[in-house]
Design a protein around this motif. Structure first.
Motif, mmCIF file in Angstrom:
data_model
loop_
_atom_site.group_PDB
_atom_site.id
_atom_site.type_symbol
_atom_site.label_atom_id
_atom_site.label_comp_id
_atom_site.label_asym_id
_atom_site.label_seq_id
_atom_site.Cartn_x
_atom_site.Cartn_y
_atom_site.Cartn_z
ATOM 1 N N SER A 277 -12.387 -2.238 -14.679
ATOM 2 C CA SER A 277 -11.029 -1.844 -14.261
ATOM 3 C C SER A 277 -10.488 -3.204 -13.584
ATOM 4 O O SER A 277 -11.173 -3.858 -12.695
ATOM 5 C CB SER A 277 -10.982 -0.609 -13.294
ATOM 6 O OG SER A 277 -9.604 -0.715 -12.754
ATOM 7 N N HIS A 278 -9.389 -3.696 -13.961
ATOM 8 C CA HIS A 278 -8.873 -4.924 -13.379
ATOM 9 C C HIS A 278 -8.307 -4.772 -11.916
ATOM 10 O O HIS A 278 -9.014 -5.641 -11.208
ATOM 11 C CB HIS A 278 -7.478 -5.369 -14.256
ATOM 12 C CG HIS A 278 -7.424 -7.040 -13.824
ATOM 13 N ND1 HIS A 278 -8.062 -7.968 -13.878
ATOM 14 C CD2 HIS A 278 -6.282 -7.448 -13.274
ATOM 15 C CE1 HIS A 278 -7.823 -9.161 -13.442
ATOM 16 N NE2 HIS A 278 -6.455 -8.695 -13.000
ATOM 17 N N PHE A 279 -7.652 -3.663 -11.599
ATOM 18 C CA PHE A 279 -7.322 -3.639 -10.271
ATOM 19 C C PHE A 279 -7.926 -2.668 -9.618
ATOM 20 O O PHE A 279 -8.035 -1.465 -10.085
ATOM 21 C CB PHE A 279 -5.744 -3.319 -10.264
ATOM 22 C CG PHE A 279 -4.762 -4.401 -10.404
ATOM 23 C CD1 PHE A 279 -4.894 -5.804 -9.771
ATOM 24 C CD2 PHE A 279 -4.154 -4.586 -11.758
ATOM 25 C CE1 PHE A 279 -4.016 -6.783 -10.193
ATOM 26 C CE2 PHE A 279 -3.247 -5.509 -12.213
ATOM 27 C CZ PHE A 279 -3.398 -6.766 -11.435
ATOM 28 N N VAL A 280 -8.724 -2.760 -8.391
ATOM 29 C CA VAL A 280 -9.233 -1.849 -7.711
ATOM 30 C C VAL A 280 -8.393 -0.831 -6.908
ATOM 31 O O VAL A 280 -8.567 0.245 -6.985
ATOM 32 C CB VAL A 280 -10.270 -2.392 -6.653
ATOM 33 C CG1 VAL A 280 -9.549 -3.080 -5.614
ATOM 34 C CG2 VAL A 280 -11.034 -1.363 -5.984
ATOM 35 N N ASN A 281 -7.035 -1.301 -6.642
ATOM 36 C CA ASN A 281 -6.169 -0.455 -6.109
ATOM 37 C C ASN A 281 -5.119 0.266 -7.060
ATOM 38 O O ASN A 281 -4.257 0.799 -6.713
ATOM 39 C CB ASN A 281 -5.458 -1.084 -4.851
ATOM 40 C CG ASN A 281 -4.734 -2.373 -5.355
ATOM 41 O OD1 ASN A 281 -5.117 -2.656 -6.350
ATOM 42 N ND2 ASN A 281 -3.911 -2.891 -4.335
ATOM 43 N N ALA A 282 -5.379 -0.115 -8.305
ATOM 44 C CA ALA A 282 -4.433 0.369 -9.496
ATOM 45 C C ALA A 282 -5.244 0.462 -10.936
ATOM 46 O O ALA A 282 -4.851 -0.002 -11.799
ATOM 47 C CB ALA A 282 -2.870 -0.580 -9.733
ATOM 48 N N GLU B 10 -4.370 0.073 -14.827
ATOM 49 C CA GLU B 10 -3.263 -0.651 -14.980
ATOM 50 C C GLU B 10 -3.920 -2.209 -15.606
ATOM 51 O O GLU B 10 -4.736 -2.759 -14.877
ATOM 52 C CB GLU B 10 -2.315 -0.990 -13.670
ATOM 53 C CG GLU B 10 -1.087 -1.693 -13.641
ATOM 54 C CD GLU B 10 -0.345 -1.590 -12.514
ATOM 55 O OE1 GLU B 10 0.152 -2.726 -12.078
ATOM 56 O OE2 GLU B 10 -0.297 -0.497 -11.741
ATOM 57 N N ALA C 110 -6.333 -2.374 1.109
ATOM 58 C CA ALA C 110 -6.786 -2.706 -0.330
ATOM 59 C C ALA C 110 -7.623 -1.768 -0.947
ATOM 60 O O ALA C 110 -7.340 -1.250 -2.157
ATOM 61 C CB ALA C 110 -7.649 -4.145 -0.236
ATOM 62 N N CYS D 288 -10.688 -6.863 -7.765
ATOM 63 C CA CYS D 288 -8.965 -7.597 -7.811
ATOM 64 C C CYS D 288 -8.149 -6.642 -7.292
ATOM 65 O O CYS D 288 -8.211 -5.485 -7.452
ATOM 66 C CB CYS D 288 -8.888 -8.040 -9.245
ATOM 67 S SG CYS D 288 -7.104 -8.621 -9.159
ATOM 68 N N VAL D 289 -7.426 -6.868 -6.187
ATOM 69 C CA VAL D 289 -6.449 -6.301 -5.525
ATOM 70 C C VAL D 289 -4.955 -6.513 -6.009
ATOM 71 O O VAL D 289 -4.755 -7.855 -5.755
ATOM 72 C CB VAL D 289 -6.549 -6.431 -3.990
ATOM 73 C CG1 VAL D 289 -5.525 -5.480 -3.187
ATOM 74 C CG2 VAL D 289 -7.883 -5.961 -3.669
ATOM 75 N N ARG D 290 -4.114 -5.672 -6.310
ATOM 76 C CA ARG D 290 -2.864 -6.035 -6.664
ATOM 77 C C ARG D 290 -1.892 -5.861 -5.434
ATOM 78 O O ARG D 290 -2.251 -4.896 -4.417
ATOM 79 C CB ARG D 290 -2.138 -5.069 -7.741
ATOM 80 C CG ARG D 290 -1.328 -5.882 -8.612
ATOM 81 C CD ARG D 290 -0.627 -4.705 -9.429
ATOM 82 N NE ARG D 290 0.410 -3.986 -8.603
ATOM 83 C CZ ARG D 290 1.225 -3.276 -9.096
ATOM 84 N NH1 ARG D 290 1.176 -2.822 -10.380
ATOM 85 N NH2 ARG D 290 2.234 -2.415 -8.421
ATOM 86 N N HIS D 291 -1.124 -7.016 -5.131
ATOM 87 C CA HIS D 291 -0.262 -7.100 -3.996
ATOM 88 C C HIS D 291 1.171 -7.381 -4.934
ATOM 89 O O HIS D 291 1.410 -8.428 -4.807
ATOM 90 C CB HIS D 291 -0.672 -7.738 -2.827
ATOM 91 C CG HIS D 291 0.408 -7.976 -1.869
ATOM 92 N ND1 HIS D 291 0.894 -6.892 -1.294
ATOM 93 C CD2 HIS D 291 0.900 -8.966 -1.418
ATOM 94 C CE1 HIS D 291 1.637 -7.283 -0.473
ATOM 95 N NE2 HIS D 291 1.880 -8.544 -0.276
ATOM 96 N N GLN E 97 -1.983 -11.389 -7.178
ATOM 97 C CA GLN E 97 -3.364 -10.620 -7.230
ATOM 98 C C GLN E 97 -4.590 -11.509 -6.367
ATOM 99 O O GLN E 97 -4.475 -12.804 -6.413
ATOM 100 C CB GLN E 97 -4.103 -11.100 -8.783
ATOM 101 C CG GLN E 97 -3.374 -10.350 -9.707
ATOM 102 C CD GLN E 97 -3.945 -10.433 -11.093
ATOM 103 O OE1 GLN E 97 -4.897 -10.612 -11.431
ATOM 104 N NE2 GLN E 97 -2.973 -10.026 -12.249
#
Lengths: 837, 115
Positions: A807-812, A815, B12, B25-28, B32
């Protein structure tokens, strides 16, 4: 006791060497040395280094108190004015008068300055001493155009010095039609000129200076053909002139064109007077190199100590780096038909010229020239000097179609006799170097240099000294360590054994037990590969996921833009129409670019990280599995169609390829492993370019190993002929296990074999004759491994903990990375080019 | 005049969602951020996710390690390495990467953003 007195006139390199030799033999002489420079003896060979970086201190040949400690009286800045042979006395400029028993003239040479009008102008220099260099340095500040008169060895050195001083434009003038006429031939000279011009040096050959113009200081140089070159500064380096005036004035014989005549004991026409180095004329020759000068010093010292050493015509072979271009000549460089056959290799593109002069029977090397690439110099010189017999095609020695002779294993070196001269500057033989290793315990070239002086002159022999050290250490059974990185001071082979013995199963356990620090991108993938080879566990379990290389970690190949490519296994390149349809459908559904690979498989590019498990699930459902295109593992076993369809086919190569691919699939190794099976000698599967390749014969299979495509192609070698399928597989089991256990990290089988002592013969002994007694164990280990094989994709999609990581985003979750960009090409997509700032 | 830097803390992920000895990877917004849980050293680090070498959003998939005492991250593309504490490129030639402070509270990992 009344000691006899030796007076040495001249404190250059050769005069200093003479003192070293004498005090090394005896302390029964009073020694007095007179030098006309203000400094004690220094290294003139590396004078041009002084311009760039070196301190004078680096150039001195001995410590400041050496002469005092040796009880030698050193008079510096005090040239000798006259010699009186009747009273056997000398008188110095400062008025010192000394009575001598032996007088040694080591007065060297001075630059030959041709009688050109204007030579006295400011800005005209010679290039011989540190004082000359200091003058040149301080004058060079405002110089735009520097010119060197003389395109010989010293002239090119001087030109280099000018460039190093930052003079924007430098030109070399040579009176002869070519550069370095004494050392190299026309072809070599032409290549040298081109190379020098690439470095920004202008070269004008066949020009004779006629007049130096300028008002007080030099402005331009005029030639006899009427042409003119602008010059703010001129260094004259048109040859050397032996300093024989002292000898001449006291009636000692000198040559017609200068030089103090000496015999083979270095004695002049007056037996109590010796001459050595560049002032001495032996058999009508002035030797302008340091190595023969040193030899002369040794001979003179021996004669004075009543030892029987004589000087013989000296080898003028030399290797130099001139303005960044390597130039070497050895033996007789100019010999040609009818006395010799010449082999010439010329590459105007890369600026390389090589010439070998071979005896008419093709057996011996007589001499040659190397320009632009002199790496073979040492061995070629040894081949000449020791009359080593040449191989069948001597041209191979310079063509590098094969591995160079005498690579690290020292194969070429072992052929040399112990008295082979390795360091000609210091006169050190192979035997002395080997003894320094075996008896004095030297373990590297540096300590050998301190022990024997080998390599302290021109330094050209250092690569060979290194190889000799390695060879001698190996011979002694000393281990040469090749450690992994700062976290493990162990080799890959040692790690393999220790991991097995201690039953370590994860990277962290290995680091805790055997390493230090926190690991890095070198040791992590290496140990992960070892763990996979040894335990055959799913590679992403036990916390080993983050110790895998990125491709292994995500079981796919990362491509430009951060998407992945997916390669399902297609054993032997055989695929049903239904499965082809599945690949097409999956590619369409996930928007993937498809291409046939070089190994008879289909690669699907452009998969998002999040889509990987979904793609695998669909492929697995259709009967596919991972193709391990991402791993240092067995890739494909390529095959031709074989006897099932082909009218020439001898055996069913496809079935055998599938059987082999399924046996070794997923096997982790130091590098990727490729294989192929051909159904007949036409070799359509190109098996001889693979790590192991199989070709059908009338009687069975021929097994070839250690081939390589890629950047350094190498044909595989025949390991076993006409074996049946079962034997063939057993040999491959043993071969692969031996490779996995012993190869260095990231070493393909071809390189592994090239480094193996004993080569293919040794390998055959291990694999076919089971000389290590490991065959049964290796076959059993391979059998277990093949039985326990599990598809990694399947394991990944079925394990929620592993799957979560795709999964690319840990918080999404779910996505996709919005920065991924594609472009269109020929009806498919392609990755956008690297976006560079 | 004195300015007091105000740090906004981005929640996060949960500690158990972070990859042990690895990165996520964290989206903000459109940004990134790579978040690393260096379990071996019991340390947290955050940096930009983009590797400056070929401008790939990839550092979170890179490999953690150390050089001497210095913690570092190696990009999966060409193994360029960057210090996790200073952001400096350790393999030479590339510009430094941005680093962020990290704190853990009540099982949640926060990344500090400059206001």
């Amino acid at each position: 006791m009344d000691k006899k007195t030796i007076v040495v006139i001249g404190n250059g390199m050769v005069g200093h060497r003479f003192c070293e030799k004498i005090v090394g033999k005896t302390d029964k002489f009073n020694i007095m040395v007179f030098g006309d420079e203000p400094r004690r003896a220094y290294d003139r060979v590396h004078l041009s280094d002084y311009v760039k970086k070196k301190d004078v201190d680096d150039l001195y040949l001995c410590k400041s108190d050496w002469y005092v400690r040796q009880n030698i009286k050193l008079y510096l800045n005090d040239p000798v004015k006259s010699i009186n042979r009747t009273t056997k006395t000398i008188q110095s400029s400062n008025g010192v008068v000394i009575e001598y028993d032996f007088l040694v003239l080591a007065t060297g040479s001075k630059a030959f300055v041709p009688n050109i009008p204007g030579v006295e102008k400011e800005g005209v220099f010679v290039y011989r001493t540190i004082e000359d260099l200091d003058l040149i340095k301080s004058y060079s500040v405002s110089v735009h155009q520097g010119v060197v008169l003389g395109g010989g060895l010293l002239g090119l050195e001087a030109a280099k010095a000018m460039m190093d001083l930052g003079i924007p434009s430098v030109a070399v003038i040579e009176a002869a039609p070519r550069l370095m006429p004494r050392q190299i031939d026309r072809g070599g000279s032409e290549i040298l000129r081109r190379r020098l011009e690439q470095f920004g040096l202008s070269v004008y050959a066949d020009r004779r200076a006629y007049r130096i113009e300028g008002d007080g200081s030099i402005r331009e140089l005029r030639f006899d053909d009427g042409s003119v070159i602008k010059a703010d500064m001129l260094i004259i380096s048109a040859g050397i002139c032996p300093r024989d005036e002292l000898a001449r004035e006291c009636g000692i014989d000198v040559g017609e064109r200068g030089g103090i005549v000496v015999d083979e004991y270095m004695q002049t026409s007056d037996p109590s007077v010796f001459a050595i180095g560049e002032c001495a004329l032996f058999e009508d020759t002035i030797y302008g190199l340091v190595a023969p000068g040193y030899e002369m010093a040794d001979v003179a010292a021996a004669r004075i100590c009543e030892e029987g050493k004589i000087f013989r015509r000296f080898d003028m072979s030399t290797r130099l780096k001139l303005v960044g271009v390597e130039v070497a000549s050895f033996g007789d460089p100019f010999m040609e038909a009818p006395y010799a056959r010449t082999i010439v290799f010329e590459d105007k593109n890369d600026g390389i010229y090589k010439r070998l002069n071979v005896s008419n029977d093709g057996k011996y090397l007589l001499g040659g020239i190397l320009v632009g690439d002199a790496r073979d110099y040492n061995l070629l010189l040894q081949t000449v000097n020791n009359r080593l017999e040449l191989p069948d095609s001597p041209g191979d020695l310079i063509m590098h179609t094969k591995e160079p002779i005498g690579t690290a294993d020292g194969a070429g070196l072992s052929a040399l006799p112990d008295n082979a001269l390795i360091c000609s500057c210091e006169g050190v033989t192979k035997g002395e170097i080997c003894r320094a290793v075996m008896e004095a315990g030297c373990e590297n070239a540096d300590s050998v240099r301190q022990c024997t002086k080998a390599g302290s002159g021109c330094g050209g022999c250092i690569p060979m000294v290194k190889d000799l050290v390695v060879a001698a250490m190996k011979q002694q059974g000393k281990y040469i360590r090749n450690v992994v990185c700062e976290h493990f001071s162990l080799s890959r082979q040692e790690l393999y054994d220790l991991i097995k013995i201690h039953r370590l199963e994860s990277y962290n356990e290995v680091l805790d037990a055997l390493g230090q620090g926190d690991g890095c991108e070198v040791c992590k993938p290496l140990i992960s590969s070892l763990l996979a080879s040894i335990w055959n566990d799913m590679i992403l379990r036990k916390g080993n996921d983050t110790a895998q290389d990125s491709n292994d970690r995500f079981l796919a190949n990362i491509q430009k833009g951060g998407t992945y490519s997916v390669v399902p296994r297609i054993p032997g390149g055989e695929i049903t129409p239904d499965r082809l349809v599945v690949i097409g459908e999956v590619a369409k559904k996930y928007g993937l670019y498809t291409k046939i690979t070089g190994a008879q498989r289909i690669d699907m590019f452009g998969a998002y990280l999040d889509d990987l498990p979904l793609i695998w699930e669909e492929l697995i459902a259709a009967g596919f599995e991972s193709g391990h295109a991402y791993g240092k593992a067995l890739r494909t076993v390529k095959s031709c169609v074989g006897s099932t369809w082909c009218r020439f086919g001898l055996h069913d190569s496809v079935s055998f390829a599938i059987q082999i691919e399924e046996r070794y699939r997923g096997l982790r190794a130091p590098h990727k492993i490729k294989s192929a099976v051909s159904g007949c000698i036409r070799e359509c599967a190109e098996a001889q370019s693979k790590d192991f390749g199989i070709i059908a014969t009338e009687k069975g299979w021929n097994l070839y190993v250690c081939g390589n495509g890629g950047s350094k192609p190498q044909h595989a070698l025949l390991l076993a002929a006409d074996v049946d399928s079962e034997t063939c597989i057993r040999y491959i089991d043993r071969f692969l296990m031996f490779y996995i256990r012993t190869a260095d990290p990231l070493t393909r089988t071809a390189t592994w074999l090239n480094k193996m002592e004993g080569g293919i013969e040794y390998l055959r002994n291990v694999v076919v004759n089971d000389s290590l007694g490991m065959a049964a164990q290796w076959e059993a280990e391979m059998e277990d491994r093949a039985r326990d094989y599990r598809c990694e994709w399947k394991a990944a999609v079925e394990d929620p903990e592993i799957r979560k990581r795709f999964s690319h985003f840990v918080n999404a979750p779910g996505e996709k990375d919005p920065t991924v960009k594609f472009e269109e090409m020929r009806g498919q997509k392609r990755a956008a080019d690297w976006t560079l700032i | 005049m004195e300015t007091i830097a105000t740090t906004e803390w981005l929640a996060a992920c949960r500690v158990e969602d972070a990859v042990k000895n690895g990165g996520v990877c964290v989206r903000h917004g459109n940004e990134q951020i790579a978040l690393f849980y260096f379990t071996r050293r019991n340390e947290w680090y955050a940096t930009q996710n983009e590797c400056p070498h070929r401008r790939q959003m990839a550092l979170s998939r890179g490999m953690l390690g150390s050089v001497g005492e210095e913690p570092k991250i190696a990009c999966p593309f060409h193994k360029k390495t960057f210090s996790l504490s200073s952001g400096e490129c350790l393999s030479g030639g590339e510009c430094a990467i941005k680093t962020y402070p990290v704190k853990v509270e009540n099982g949640l990992v926060y990344i500090g953003l400059d206001d």
